[in-house]
Design a protein around this motif. Structure first.
Motif, mmCIF file in Angstrom:
data_model
loop_
_atom_site.group_PDB
_atom_site.id
_atom_site.type_symbol
_atom_site.label_atom_id
_atom_site.label_comp_id
_atom_site.label_asym_id
_atom_site.label_seq_id
_atom_site.Cartn_x
_atom_site.Cartn_y
_atom_site.Cartn_z
ATOM 1 N N ILE A 1 0.848 -1.240 -0.194
ATOM 2 C CA ILE A 1 0.094 -0.022 0.042
ATOM 3 C C ILE A 1 0.921 1.033 0.011
ATOM 4 O O ILE A 1 2.019 1.250 0.343
ATOM 5 N N GLY A 2 0.173 2.342 -0.189
ATOM 6 C CA GLY A 2 0.970 3.515 -0.383
ATOM 7 C C GLY A 2 0.168 4.376 0.526
ATOM 8 O O GLY A 2 -1.018 4.565 0.765
ATOM 9 N N SER B 1 -3.496 2.875 -2.819
ATOM 10 C CA SER B 1 -2.964 3.888 -1.774
ATOM 11 C C SER B 1 -3.977 4.623 -1.108
ATOM 12 O O SER B 1 -5.112 4.738 -1.717
ATOM 13 N N LEU C 1 2.240 8.864 -6.977
ATOM 14 C CA LEU C 1 1.724 7.674 -6.223
ATOM 15 C C LEU C 1 0.278 7.047 -6.614
ATOM 16 O O LEU C 1 0.147 5.781 -6.798
ATOM 17 N N LEU D 1 1.769 -0.836 -6.612
ATOM 18 C CA LEU D 1 1.181 -0.933 -5.252
ATOM 19 C C LEU D 1 -0.251 -1.443 -5.463
ATOM 20 O O LEU D 1 -1.082 -1.109 -6.336
ATOM 21 N N THR E 1 5.604 5.332 1.631
ATOM 22 C CA THR E 1 5.146 6.567 1.901
ATOM 23 C C THR E 1 6.422 7.794 1.570
ATOM 24 O O THR E 1 7.494 7.255 1.987
ATOM 25 N N SER F 1 -0.160 8.835 1.818
ATOM 26 C CA SER F 1 0.215 10.214 1.437
ATOM 27 C C SER F 1 0.480 10.518 3.096
ATOM 28 O O SER F 1 0.879 9.873 3.769
ATOM 29 N N ARG G 1 -7.184 3.711 -5.589
ATOM 30 C CA ARG G 1 -7.016 5.054 -5.069
ATOM 31 C C ARG G 1 -8.185 5.440 -4.053
ATOM 32 O O ARG G 1 -9.337 5.468 -4.399
ATOM 33 N N SER H 1 -0.755 2.918 -8.233
ATOM 34 C CA SER H 1 -1.626 2.209 -7.368
ATOM 35 C C SER H 1 -2.823 1.512 -8.009
ATOM 36 O O SER H 1 -3.536 2.313 -8.947
#
Length: 271
Positions: free
Chosen positions: A92-93, A168, A195, A165, A117, A95, A202, A199
């Protein structure tokens, strides 16, 4: 039973009877005492329990105006619902921002994650609060420091574009059908766009006050947002929220009552 589910059960038991022993938790959950002890330790690290001889006691919770990581109950409810969408072992991402910090606190209970991250605070939370054998693999994407919490700039965006990913999570300053998800930080918006590009899903976390608001820079067009996770009084979106949510691909309305009581993953979803 997954670690996150076990810990929800322990919190429920603590709420009902104030204190639970390691052996009692192990018997109730059908796991070893070592596993139950790790679960109790994780709950203690997150402020949901305090240590007593042979087990744990329910921690005194802050009032409704405050929560861990200085998050409001509303923010914490959204973060808990978001964490409930993450399976063990996912990539996972994240922010940055207060909402993402609250999410990181909840993700401590999800084992085996790989987390990418550019948030220093999120990386710190995930790197030190879980038991060592359950900690996420945290990849902090470098760059120059653009604020108290974030790394950013061209190097950050370039590095993000080299990975893939599953999902995210983004906080936002505003979201609406015309402008999409926006932030006031232009440099951070560049990292967020990178990012989003890598992903599979989102997911935007938005407080009620952010529905219909617009900030300086769009990082996700509205049709690029796969899921919006938000909260509303008594779980009922107001007119402005509903005008946005009814056009969304998917949304979750988090349960603020569960968050105030110390439970994870409370939410009512509509796909």
């Amino acid at each position: 039973m997954l670690a996150a589910q076990r810990r929800i059960e322990i919190v429920a038991r603590l709420r009902a009877q104030e204190q639970v022993s390691t052996r009692e938790a192990a018997d109730a959950l059908g796991v070893s005492e070592a596993t139950a002890r790790r679960d109790l330790t994780a709950l203690m690290a997150r402020g949901l329990a305090t240590r007593v001889h042979g087990g744990a006691r329910r921690a005194a919770r802050p009032g409704p105006a405050a929560s861990r990581c200085a998050a409001t109950v509303e923010q914490d409810a959204i973060a808990a619902a978001a964490a409930g969408t993450v399976p063990p072992g996912a990539s996972i991402g994240l922010s940055g921002g207060a909402m993402i910090h609250a999410l990181a606190e909840h993700l401590v209970a999800v084992p085996g994650l790989t987390v990418v991250t550019n948030s220093l605070r999120a990386a710190d939370i995930l790197g030190r609060q879980a038991p060592p054998d359950e900690r996420s693999t945290v990849i902090l994407i470098g760059g120059y420091r653009t604020g108290v919490d974030l790394l950013g700039g061209p190097l950050t965006a370039a590095a993000l574009r080299t990975i893939q990913l599953e999902m995210s999570f983004f906080d936002c300053a505003g979201i609406d059908a015309r402008s999409g998800a926006t932030t006031a930080d232009i440099t951070d918006a560049e990292a967020r766009r990178a990012l989003a590009q890598v992903s599979g899903r989102r997911i935007v976390l938005a407080e009620p006050r952010q529905h219909g608001a617009r900030a300086l820079s769009t990082f996700l067009a509205f049709d690029q947002v796969d899921t919006i996770i938000t909260a509303a009084p008594e779980g009922r979106p107001d007119e402005e929220q509903w005008a946005i949510l009814r056009n969304a691909r998917d949304y979750i309305v988090a349960d603020t009552e569960l968050a105030a009581a110390g439970f994870d993953g409370g939410g009512r979803a509509r796909g």
